[in-house]
Design a protein around this motif. Structure first.
Motif, short mmCIF file in Angstrom:
data_model
loop_
_atom_site.label_atom_id
_atom_site.label_comp_id
_atom_site.label_asym_id
_atom_site.label_seq_id
_atom_site.Cartn_x
_atom_site.Cartn_y
_atom_site.Cartn_z
N GLN A 222 -5.62 53.39 4.49
CA GLN A 222 -4.25 53.54 4.22
C GLN A 222 -3.94 54.91 3.71
O GLN A 222 -4.48 55.15 2.63
N TYR B 279 -5.86 41.25 -1.72
CA TYR B 279 -4.60 41.94 -2.10
C TYR B 279 -4.08 41.77 -3.58
O TYR B 279 -4.61 40.72 -4.42
N SER C 235 2.36 57.28 5.22
CA SER C 235 3.02 56.38 6.15
C SER C 235 3.81 55.18 5.41
O SER C 235 4.42 54.30 6.31
N LEU C 236 3.87 55.33 4.20
CA LEU C 236 4.74 54.26 3.13
C LEU C 236 6.11 54.92 2.71
O LEU C 236 6.16 56.10 2.89
N ARG D 117 4.44 49.43 -1.60
CA ARG D 117 3.05 49.73 -1.59
C ARG D 117 2.32 50.84 -2.00
O ARG D 117 2.57 51.96 -1.50
N THR E 1 -7.69 49.79 9.06
CA THR E 1 -7.50 51.35 9.00
C THR E 1 -7.22 52.00 7.61
O THR E 1 -6.96 51.01 6.96
N SER F 214 -7.49 51.91 -0.68
CA SER F 214 -6.35 51.23 0.27
C SER F 214 -6.90 51.08 1.67
O SER F 214 -7.35 52.10 2.17
N VAL G 162 -1.09 53.43 -3.10
CA VAL G 162 -2.31 53.54 -2.36
C VAL G 162 -3.15 53.93 -3.41
O VAL G 162 -3.15 54.88 -4.25
N LYS H 67 -5.08 49.52 5.60
CA LYS H 67 -4.08 48.54 6.31
C LYS H 67 -4.85 47.29 6.81
O LYS H 67 -5.72 47.47 7.60
N HIS H 68 -4.12 46.22 6.80
CA HIS H 68 -4.50 44.96 7.39
C HIS H 68 -3.31 44.58 8.31
O HIS H 68 -2.23 44.30 7.71
N PRO I 109 1.15 43.41 6.11
CA PRO I 109 2.22 44.70 5.75
C PRO I 109 2.76 44.79 4.53
O PRO I 109 2.87 43.89 3.73
N PRO I 110 3.39 46.04 4.07
CA PRO I 110 4.07 46.17 3.10
C PRO I 110 5.13 45.12 2.83
O PRO I 110 5.66 44.70 4.11
#
Length: 261
Positions: free
Chosen positions: A235, A96, A239-240, A143, A233, A129, A145, A131-132, A136-137
């Protein structure tokens, strides 16, 4: 989309891209630092490439500096917070990172998969980037990318090296044109010089701070919790949250440390 851990061909492809001159336009060339930009037909996000020649720095030192998360806290003044989340393989992990943007822009953060590989006289570090589920954001950040970001360090004999940095980052927002211009003309060159200056001081600092601890070289020292790649997955920006900051004026900004002379 499932995540693929980079293999040797991915590193070779990244190196070829860094060293290619096709489509790149020079934006800055002074004091041993060069910055290029390239528009991408398949993406609205341009690529940025930088190079600094370090005549008095071994490649191994630069490689250590870019890996050492504890030392980064000493020299990266635009960083707000950074930490490792977990390891995937002996040369891949997830981490992060958040950084300050010039006011009044909102600060950005990333969760990225990072991989690294010494390749002959070269050293490569690449990230993108992911997704964990446990990271999350956050409400206080946008957030961003990393579509593709990385370093190539080439050895120039025993005491010299050349550092390349290539990045394609979607900031998730419509940024004012002055921000884009400032990045290539001021922020990018200053950032490369900052890494160079930090690397000059690193050997002395490291001698006093766990000099034998280098998990990026000695994977048996890595104590991060393991991560199953299936948890991750890719990022994607769509989706942001996408914010419009294009109307913010330059006069109202507080310049970041990377622009201080």
């Amino acid at each position: 989309m499932p995540v693929q851990i980079p293999d040797d061909s991915d590193f070779s492809s990244f190196k070829d891209q860094v060293l290619s001159e096709d489509g790149w336009k020079s934006r800055y060339n002074k004091g041993g630092v060069t910055v290029w930009c390239r528009e991408e037909e398949s993406s609205a996000v341009q690529k940025l490439k930088m190079r600094i020649v370090c005549k008095d720095l071994p490649a191994e030192t630069l490689y250590d500096v870019l890996h050492d998360i504890n030392y980064r806290k000493k020299w990266d003044s635009n960083m707000i917070e950074t930490y490792d989340i977990g390891r995937l393989t002996v040369n891949a992990d997830v981490g992060y990172y958040s950084w300050r943007c010039p006011s009044p822009l909102k600060n950005r953060d990333f969760v990225t998969m990072r991989s690294w590989l010494p390749l002959g006289n070269d050293y490569l570090i690449i990230n993108f980037s992911v997704k964990h589920p446990k990271h999350p954001p956050r409400k206080d950040y946008v957030r961003a990318v990393s579509l593709q970001t990385g370093y190539l360090i080439q050895s120039n004999g025993a005491t010299g090296s050349t550092l390349y940095y290539l990045t394609q980052v979607d900031p998730r927002g419509s940024l004012p044109k002055w921000v884009v211009n400032r990045v290539s003309q001021f922020v990018a060159p200053k950032a490369m010089k900052k890494i160079y200056k930090a690397a000059l001081k690193y050997p002395e600092w490291k001698r006093k701070h766990n000099p034998a601890l280098k998990p990026w070289i000695f994977p048996e020292q890595n104590v991060l919790p393991p991560i199953n790649p299936a948890e991750l997955t890719l990022q994607r920006g769509d989706s942001l949250e996408n914010i419009d900051e294009s109307g913010l004026s330059e006069e109202k900004t507080h310049h970041s440390d990377d622009e201080d002379s």
